[in-house]
Design a protein around this motif. Sequence first.
Motif, PDB file in Angstrom:
ATOM      1  N   GLY A 153      20.265  24.832  18.192  1.00  0.00           N
ATOM      2  CA  GLY A 153      19.527  25.135  19.409  1.00  0.00           C
ATOM      3  C   GLY A 153      19.769  24.114  20.506  1.00  0.00           C
ATOM      4  N   GLU A 154      19.857  22.845  20.126  1.00  0.00           N
ATOM      5  CA  GLU A 154      20.073  21.812  21.142  1.00  0.00           C
ATOM      6  C   GLU A 154      21.472  21.936  21.755  1.00  0.00           C
ATOM      7  OE1 GLU A 154      17.521  18.674  20.786  1.00  0.00           O
ATOM      8  OE2 GLU A 154      18.992  17.122  21.235  1.00  0.00           O
ATOM      9  N   TYR A 155      22.483  22.226  20.912  1.00  0.00           N
ATOM     10  CA  TYR A 155      23.831  22.455  21.457  1.00  0.00           C
ATOM     11  C   TYR A 155      23.860  23.730  22.306  1.00  0.00           C
ATOM     12  CZ  TYR A 155      25.844  18.789  18.535  1.00  0.00           C
ATOM     13  OH  TYR A 155      26.148  17.570  17.964  1.00  0.00           O
ATOM     14  N   LEU A 156      23.133  24.756  21.878  1.00  0.00           N
ATOM     15  CA  LEU A 156      23.098  26.023  22.618  1.00  0.00           C
ATOM     16  C   LEU A 156      22.527  25.806  24.020  1.00  0.00           C
ATOM     17  CD1 LEU A 156      23.468  29.101  22.591  1.00  0.00           C
ATOM     18  CD2 LEU A 156      21.211  29.301  21.534  1.00  0.00           C
ATOM     19  N   VAL A 157      21.446  25.050  24.112  1.00  0.00           N
ATOM     20  CA  VAL A 157      20.849  24.754  25.412  1.00  0.00           C
ATOM     21  C   VAL A 157      21.794  23.884  26.247  1.00  0.00           C
ATOM     22  CG1 VAL A 157      18.956  23.531  26.569  1.00  0.00           C
ATOM     23  CG2 VAL A 157      18.478  24.979  24.580  1.00  0.00           C
ATOM     24  N   SER A 158      22.358  22.866  25.620  1.00  0.00           N
ATOM     25  CA  SER A 158      23.240  21.933  26.321  1.00  0.00           C
ATOM     26  C   SER A 158      24.466  22.645  26.887  1.00  0.00           C
ATOM     27  CB  SER A 158      23.666  20.818  25.352  1.00  0.00           C
ATOM     28  OG  SER A 158      24.635  19.998  25.935  1.00  0.00           O
ATOM     29  N   GLU A 159      25.167  23.392  26.049  1.00  0.00           N
ATOM     30  CA  GLU A 159      26.404  24.050  26.488  1.00  0.00           C
ATOM     31  C   GLU A 159      26.127  25.174  27.481  1.00  0.00           C
ATOM     32  OE1 GLU A 159      28.745  21.769  25.876  1.00  0.00           O
ATOM     33  OE2 GLU A 159      30.053  23.466  25.485  1.00  0.00           O
ATOM     34  N   SER A 160      25.009  25.871  27.312  1.00  0.00           N
ATOM     35  CA  SER A 160      24.682  26.954  28.247  1.00  0.00           C
ATOM     36  C   SER A 160      24.312  26.385  29.615  1.00  0.00           C
ATOM     37  CB  SER A 160      23.532  27.802  27.687  1.00  0.00           C
ATOM     38  OG  SER A 160      23.923  28.392  26.448  1.00  0.00           O
TER      39      SER A 160
END
Length: 232
Positions: A88-95
């Motif tokens: 989730g943290e990578y998903l938020v960061s990359e998005s």
Amino acid sequence: MEILSIDIVNMEDYGKTSKGLVYKIHVKITDVESRAKEIIQSISNKSWINNLGVVEQMSYAARAEKTIVKLVTQIFEKVDDTVTEEFGEYLVSESARDSLINHMDHKFIPLAEIWKEKITGNPGFDFHTESSANLITFGEAKYSSNSNPHTIAINQIVGFIDDKKDIMDFVHLKNFASDEAMQKAINGEKAYVAAFSINGQQYERIFRTAIESDCFEKLLEYPELYLIGVEI
């Protein structure tokens, strides 16, 4: 991934003044598995290394290879419809980073974890870009499955500034950002991004709470600020 809105915030509406521009961006992830595949492709693309000098190419290639394999095999390839805290943290960061690059004309800077040696504890900012005004943006991303962690992201940014973690990144960022952006950063002209997952449908209220937080006021001296809410 859809961009639902991009707005400039009038801080006078909140009884506050800002020295620069404040943006709020609402992003929606429509297909988690598809988005995970897009992130794998983005992270695995090492073409940015070709733009560096010979020494930097060798050093960053060696560092990137191991990190990319770890991220892809241990996190992104295991994704299904369930979003874990780590993914989730990578998903938020990359998005958030892709939103700035594709819709705000920011320049690409590779994901920090690929070029920054990870140390014990929180190593610092999660992602960076260079804005169209040649400002280096320092981004912090937070994910929660049941809350809106904007205050955590904003507080972390303020803490990182106090600890000079943005300045610690300069030695690497000079390889990726323009000379103008680096000079501005040296002069203290920087931008910051608080990216966070959104839970609930009262979007305006969620952004308002973030804008009215005490720590956000401490960032209003900077020329560009971004609040990016990612609905998953």
